[in-house]
Design a protein around this motif. Structure first.
Motif, PDB file in Angstrom:
ATOM      1  N   ALA A 106       0.852  -1.201   0.139  1.00  0.00           N
ATOM      2  CA  ALA A 106       0.111  -0.020   0.043  1.00  0.00           C
ATOM      3  C   ALA A 106       0.827   1.397   0.090  1.00  0.00           C
ATOM      4  CB  ALA A 106      -1.071   0.068   1.364  1.00  0.00           C
ATOM      5  N   PHE A 107       0.331   2.352  -0.751  1.00  0.00           N
ATOM      6  CA  PHE A 107       1.039   3.484  -0.847  1.00  0.00           C
ATOM      7  C   PHE A 107       2.430   3.582  -1.456  1.00  0.00           C
ATOM      8  CE2 PHE A 107      -1.589   3.844   2.910  1.00  0.00           C
ATOM      9  CZ  PHE A 107      -2.318   4.687   2.703  1.00  0.00           C
ATOM     10  N   ALA A 108       2.751   2.500  -2.231  1.00  0.00           N
ATOM     11  CA  ALA A 108       4.229   2.277  -2.801  1.00  0.00           C
ATOM     12  C   ALA A 108       4.208   3.292  -4.033  1.00  0.00           C
ATOM     13  CB  ALA A 108       4.714   0.926  -3.035  1.00  0.00           C
ATOM     14  N   LEU A 109       5.321   3.645  -4.514  1.00  0.00           N
ATOM     15  CA  LEU A 109       5.599   4.472  -5.754  1.00  0.00           C
ATOM     16  C   LEU A 109       6.303   3.441  -6.522  1.00  0.00           C
ATOM     17  CD1 LEU A 109       5.184   6.479  -7.840  1.00  0.00           C
ATOM     18  CD2 LEU A 109       7.083   7.605  -6.525  1.00  0.00           C
ATOM     19  N   MET A 110       5.972   2.925  -7.573  1.00  0.00           N
ATOM     20  CA  MET A 110       6.790   1.808  -8.187  1.00  0.00           C
ATOM     21  C   MET A 110       7.075   2.327  -9.615  1.00  0.00           C
ATOM     22  SD  MET A 110       6.821  -0.718  -6.052  1.00  0.00           S
ATOM     23  CE  MET A 110       7.313  -2.279  -7.059  1.00  0.00           C
ATOM     24  N   ALA A 111       8.350   1.749 -10.201  1.00  0.00           N
ATOM     25  CA  ALA A 111       8.642   2.236 -11.562  1.00  0.00           C
ATOM     26  C   ALA A 111       9.656   1.107 -12.004  1.00  0.00           C
ATOM     27  CB  ALA A 111       8.855   3.687 -11.428  1.00  0.00           C
ATOM     28  N   GLY A 112       9.741   1.081 -13.300  1.00  0.00           N
ATOM     29  CA  GLY A 112      10.756   0.417 -13.889  1.00  0.00           C
ATOM     30  C   GLY A 112      10.428  -1.001 -14.479  1.00  0.00           C
ATOM     31  N   VAL A 113      11.523  -1.703 -14.996  1.00  0.00           N
ATOM     32  CA  VAL A 113      11.351  -3.069 -15.614  1.00  0.00           C
ATOM     33  C   VAL A 113      12.380  -3.935 -15.140  1.00  0.00           C
ATOM     34  CG1 VAL A 113      11.000  -4.252 -17.821  1.00  0.00           C
ATOM     35  CG2 VAL A 113      10.083  -1.998 -17.675  1.00  0.00           C
ATOM     36  N   PRO A 114      12.181  -4.772 -14.195  1.00  0.00           N
ATOM     37  CA  PRO A 114      10.729  -4.968 -13.462  1.00  0.00           C
ATOM     38  C   PRO A 114      10.393  -3.894 -12.579  1.00  0.00           C
ATOM     39  CG  PRO A 114      12.360  -6.457 -12.523  1.00  0.00           C
ATOM     40  CD  PRO A 114      13.016  -5.854 -13.881  1.00  0.00           C
ATOM     41  N   ALA A 115       9.324  -3.513 -12.288  1.00  0.00           N
ATOM     42  CA  ALA A 115       9.058  -2.500 -11.362  1.00  0.00           C
ATOM     43  C   ALA A 115       9.626  -2.698  -9.842  1.00  0.00           C
ATOM     44  CB  ALA A 115       7.669  -2.275 -11.155  1.00  0.00           C
ATOM     45  N   HIS A 116      10.278  -1.533  -8.998  1.00  0.00           N
ATOM     46  CA  HIS A 116      10.799  -1.643  -8.094  1.00  0.00           C
ATOM     47  C   HIS A 116      10.413  -0.154  -7.180  1.00  0.00           C
ATOM     48  CE1 HIS A 116      13.619   0.681 -10.463  1.00  0.00           C
ATOM     49  NE2 HIS A 116      13.983   1.452  -9.216  1.00  0.00           N
ATOM     50  N   ARG A 117      10.379  -0.461  -5.891  1.00  0.00           N
ATOM     51  CA  ARG A 117       9.795   0.634  -5.274  1.00  0.00           C
ATOM     52  C   ARG A 117      10.814   1.984  -5.114  1.00  0.00           C
ATOM     53  NH1 ARG A 117       9.573   3.161  -0.221  1.00  0.00           N
ATOM     54  NH2 ARG A 117      10.736   1.706   0.629  1.00  0.00           N
ATOM     55  N   LEU A 118      10.127   3.182  -5.826  1.00  0.00           N
ATOM     56  CA  LEU A 118      11.036   4.421  -5.699  1.00  0.00           C
ATOM     57  C   LEU A 118      10.835   5.280  -4.507  1.00  0.00           C
ATOM     58  CD1 LEU A 118      10.788   5.699  -9.302  1.00  0.00           C
ATOM     59  CD2 LEU A 118      12.641   4.304  -8.405  1.00  0.00           C
ATOM     60  N   GLY A 119       9.609   5.120  -3.974  1.00  0.00           N
ATOM     61  CA  GLY A 119       9.235   5.756  -2.679  1.00  0.00           C
ATOM     62  C   GLY A 119       7.918   5.595  -2.306  1.00  0.00           C
ATOM     63  N   TRP A 120       7.067   6.425  -1.692  1.00  0.00           N
ATOM     64  CA  TRP A 120       5.907   6.476  -1.292  1.00  0.00           C
ATOM     65  C   TRP A 120       5.022   7.496  -1.750  1.00  0.00           C
ATOM     66  CZ3 TRP A 120       5.203   1.750   1.002  1.00  0.00           C
ATOM     67  CH2 TRP A 120       6.283   1.055   1.855  1.00  0.00           C
ATOM     68  N   VAL A 121       3.774   7.184  -1.682  1.00  0.00           N
ATOM     69  CA  VAL A 121       2.725   8.334  -2.167  1.00  0.00           C
ATOM     70  C   VAL A 121       1.426   8.241  -1.165  1.00  0.00           C
ATOM     71  CG1 VAL A 121       3.258   8.234  -4.810  1.00  0.00           C
ATOM     72  CG2 VAL A 121       1.626   6.669  -3.846  1.00  0.00           C
ATOM     73  N   GLY A 122       1.019   9.639  -1.234  1.00  0.00           N
ATOM     74  CA  GLY A 122      -0.078   9.475  -0.218  1.00  0.00           C
ATOM     75  C   GLY A 122      -1.420   9.408  -1.193  1.00  0.00           C
ATOM     76  N   LYS A 123      -2.595   9.658  -0.593  1.00  0.00           N
ATOM     77  CA  LYS A 123      -3.945   9.298  -1.284  1.00  0.00           C
ATOM     78  C   LYS A 123      -4.227  10.316  -2.314  1.00  0.00           C
ATOM     79  CE  LYS A 123      -6.592   7.278   2.538  1.00  0.00           C
ATOM     80  NZ  LYS A 123      -7.711   7.107   3.347  1.00  0.00           N
TER      81      LYS A 123
END
Length: 198
Positions: A146-163
């Motif tokens: 929950a609340f993860a910011l994902m990007a890439g191939v394969p996707a990995h967590r870059l940070g967190w996002v709010g609602k």
């Protein structure tokens, strides 16, 4: 009242909630259930028995294959693909054409408020946690907290996002939304809303 564009193909056995709109050339298959106020964009596909919560947007040419389950307020960007076959083949080892009974579909689950950016591919089976954001063009191969910011191939967590969807900034032991001021606390590999959010 629901709206179905004249060129859309909506099965009689599909269930559409009040205020849901199905746009041009979209297809909604048998036994799909869409909650109230959903939008299915031009050329999008919703598979047999797919479950979609209220206020969800599926943008143009997205492919939501069964047995996907989408929560409330989910955003599916243009040309997103939610897969359903772990080991895809058109034919069996003996060369005979495979039928729908020769494999077991697996689904993508997307929890409330999460967003999947344009042209991202989600490889089933997996779950995307509530309010997470998947960046455009990503390939998601494993569960997303929950609340993860994902990007890439394969996707990995870059940070967190709010609602509100904005990246959170660390401040005084909390993760804070620059847009709303809401606070979140991190617990190892997950994030939750802070108790002092009023």
């Amino acid at each position: 009242m629901t709206y179905i564009a004249p060129s859309a193909d909506v099965a009689e056995q599909a269930s559409l909630g009040e205020g849901t709109k199905i746009w041009h050339l979209a297809q909604v298959r048998e036994d799909a259930v869409l909650g109230a106020n959903c939008i299915v964009g031009r050329g999008a596909y919703v598979g047999t028995g797919v479950q979609i919560g209220e206020n969800t947007k599926i943008q143009n040419y997205a492919l939501v294959y069964e047995p996907a389950v989408l929560g409330k307020g989910v955003f599916i960007g243009p040309a997103v693909v939610l897969t359903n076959d772990t080991y895809p083949r058109a034919v069996s080892p003996d060369g005979s054409l495979k039928s729908a009974h020769d494999w077991t579909p697996v689904g993508v689950t997307i929890e409330d408020g999460a967003s999947v950016g344009a042209r991202a591919v989600c490889i089933a089976p997996l779950t995307i946690g509530r309010w997470a954001t998947i960046a455009a063009g990503s390939v998601v191969t494993k569960d997303v907290p929950a609340f993860a910011l994902m990007a890439g191939v394969p996707a990995h967590r870059l940070g967190w996002v709010g609602k509100a969807g904005f990246p959170l900034k660390e401040d005084g032991g909390f993760w804070v939304c620059p847009e709303t001021g809401a606070k979140y606390s991190e617990d190892g590999t997950s994030l939750k809303e802070a108790e002092d959010n009023a």
